[in-house]
Design an enzyme around this catalytic site. Structure first.
Site, PDB file in Angstrom:
ATOM      1  N   ARG A 156     -60.491 -26.652  -7.649  1.00 11.17           N
ATOM      2  CA  ARG A 156     -59.524 -25.770  -8.430  1.00 11.17           C
ATOM      3  C   ARG A 156     -59.924 -25.784  -9.770  1.00 11.17           C
ATOM      4  O   ARG A 156     -59.945 -24.619 -10.507  1.00 11.17           O
ATOM      5  CB  ARG A 156     -58.139 -26.362  -8.460  1.00 11.17           C
ATOM      6  CG  ARG A 156     -57.230 -26.526  -7.227  1.00 11.17           C
ATOM      7  CD  ARG A 156     -55.922 -26.818  -7.297  1.00 11.17           C
ATOM      8  NE  ARG A 156     -55.093 -25.843  -8.119  1.00 11.17           N
ATOM      9  CZ  ARG A 156     -54.054 -26.217  -8.730  1.00 11.17           C
ATOM     10  NH1 ARG A 156     -53.157 -27.296  -8.509  1.00 11.17           N
ATOM     11  NH2 ARG A 156     -53.388 -25.469  -9.517  1.00 11.17           N
ATOM     12  N   ASN A 164     -47.625 -22.717 -15.934  1.00 12.79           N
ATOM     13  CA  ASN A 164     -49.029 -22.647 -15.269  1.00 12.79           C
ATOM     14  C   ASN A 164     -49.819 -24.058 -16.109  1.00 12.79           C
ATOM     15  O   ASN A 164     -49.576 -24.583 -16.993  1.00 12.79           O
ATOM     16  CB  ASN A 164     -49.604 -21.472 -16.027  1.00 12.79           C
ATOM     17  CG  ASN A 164     -49.280 -20.200 -15.521  1.00 12.79           C
ATOM     18  OD1 ASN A 164     -48.544 -20.118 -14.495  1.00 12.79           O
ATOM     19  ND2 ASN A 164     -49.036 -19.215 -16.475  1.00 12.79           N
ATOM     20  N   HIS A 177     -45.609 -28.087 -16.253  1.00  8.73           N
ATOM     21  CA  HIS A 177     -46.312 -28.691 -14.950  1.00  8.73           C
ATOM     22  C   HIS A 177     -47.615 -29.169 -15.486  1.00  8.73           C
ATOM     23  O   HIS A 177     -48.460 -29.810 -14.401  1.00  8.73           O
ATOM     24  CB  HIS A 177     -46.306 -27.517 -13.907  1.00  8.73           C
ATOM     25  CG  HIS A 177     -45.306 -27.070 -13.494  1.00  8.73           C
ATOM     26  ND1 HIS A 177     -45.196 -25.733 -12.774  1.00  8.73           N
ATOM     27  CD2 HIS A 177     -43.955 -27.584 -13.069  1.00  8.73           C
ATOM     28  CE1 HIS A 177     -43.920 -25.609 -12.446  1.00  8.73           C
ATOM     29  NE2 HIS A 177     -43.151 -26.747 -12.650  1.00  8.73           N
ATOM     30  N   CYS A 226     -60.251 -45.130 -13.710  1.00  8.33           N
ATOM     31  CA  CYS A 226     -60.128 -45.150 -15.444  1.00  8.33           C
ATOM     32  C   CYS A 226     -60.802 -46.075 -15.980  1.00  8.33           C
ATOM     33  O   CYS A 226     -61.057 -47.229 -15.756  1.00  8.33           O
ATOM     34  CB  CYS A 226     -58.433 -45.800 -15.612  1.00  8.33           C
ATOM     35  SG  CYS A 226     -57.869 -46.007 -17.332  1.00  8.33           S
ATOM     36  N   THR A 256     -42.995 -14.632 -13.827  1.00 12.18           N
ATOM     37  CA  THR A 256     -42.391 -15.906 -13.253  1.00 12.18           C
ATOM     38  C   THR A 256     -41.540 -15.196 -12.142  1.00 12.18           C
ATOM     39  O   THR A 256     -40.660 -14.250 -12.333  1.00 12.18           O
ATOM     40  CB  THR A 256     -41.847 -16.529 -13.967  1.00 12.18           C
ATOM     41  OG1 THR A 256     -41.053 -18.021 -13.254  1.00 12.18           O
ATOM     42  CG2 THR A 256     -40.865 -16.196 -14.969  1.00 12.18           C
ATOM     43  N   ASN A 295     -42.381  -8.406 -15.453  1.00 14.08           N
ATOM     44  CA  ASN A 295     -42.664  -8.915 -14.140  1.00 14.08           C
ATOM     45  C   ASN A 295     -43.246  -7.588 -13.299  1.00 14.08           C
ATOM     46  O   ASN A 295     -42.618  -6.385 -13.406  1.00 14.08           O
ATOM     47  CB  ASN A 295     -41.833  -9.691 -13.352  1.00 14.08           C
ATOM     48  CG  ASN A 295     -42.413 -10.430 -12.480  1.00 14.08           C
ATOM     49  OD1 ASN A 295     -43.362 -11.340 -12.416  1.00 14.08           O
ATOM     50  ND2 ASN A 295     -41.688 -10.812 -11.210  1.00 14.08           N
TER      51      ASN A 295
END
Length: 249
Positions: free
Chosen positions: A69, A101, A118, A149, A190, A215
């Protein structure tokens, strides 16, 4: 595109503007979906792969997915819609941008006040101690199949909300406050279906804000919005900014 006179009567003297963006504005930059035809991840259930359980049970596969991604975002750039929102921010002292996003495109375009509901896929944090990696550390983990980590040696993860997790409390609270106190609320790209973000324009409307939806299709919000503009954000928003500039001169 025709706009109502009322939109600019409200927009020109406004102080507090809130903008909510969703996947639609990023799609205009060419970001592909997980499920593109013949896509690499079609054989996987993304709603099971992008979970905390997947991170714990198969961290190598989990990170393979998220590195893929991240790789597809390397050549993706902000579009004219993103830059128009930057222009809006520069014009209003009380401006808040809320995004669903995770692609970092608003930051790359130049926005300075962004609430990420998010998270952000380009950041990495520890799943245990919550340490967020700096730029040098991000470079170090790129070649690792299971990054850990540097502080506590526990599993690292992209700083995003996984399926089944709650949204960050502060970001959500700040978003709800921005919706409740704004004079105009823009819902851009959205579906108006995913909660709790879907409730934000209704919070704004209940407190007297003028609701503008942009939209490519109508959504459940359309019947409640004051202005519904059907089309691409990258085409509509620059026109709004251009007309606004004339009024503000």
């Amino acid at each position: 595109m025709k706009f109502t006179e009322k939109l600019f009567r409200r927009l020109v003297p406004a102080y507090q503007i809130t903008v909510l963006t969703g996947a639609g504005i990023s799609a205009e930059s060419g970001i592909p979906t997980f499920r593109d035809k013949d896509g690499l991840w079609n054989k996987h259930d993304v709603q099971k792969l992008a979970t905390h359980q997947a991170l714990q049970n198969d961290p190598e596969l989990f990170w393979e997915f998220y590195k893929w991604r991240r790789d597809i975002l390397k050549n993706v750039k902000p579009n004219l819609g993103h830059y128009a929102i930057v222009d809006l921010e520069s014009r209003y002292e009380g401006f808040t941008l809320i995004t669903q996003n995770v692609d970092n495109l608003h930051w790359e375009a130049g926005n300075k006040r962004v609430l990420e509901l998010h998270g952000n896929i380009k950041r990495t944090r520890c799943d245990s101690c919550q340490y967020v990696l700096n730029a040098d550390e991000e470079q170090t983990i790129k070649t690792l199949s299971i990054p850990r980590c540097p502080k506590c040696n526990e599993l690292l993860r992209p700083d995003v909300v996984l399926f089944g997790e709650s949204l960050p409390k502060k970001a959500l609270a700040d978003a709800q406050e921005a919706a409740a106190t704004c004079e105009l609320f823009f819902s851009i790209g959205t579906s108006a279906l995913v909660e709790p973000a879907a409730s934000l324009p209704y919070i704004a409307k209940a407190n007297g804000a003028y609701i503008v939806e942009i939209n490519i299709d109508r959504t459940p919000l359309s019947d409640h919005a004051d202005e519904v503009l059907i089309g691409k954000a990258g085409e509509i928003l620059p026109q709004i900014v251009m007309i606004l500039e004339r009024f503000q001169k």
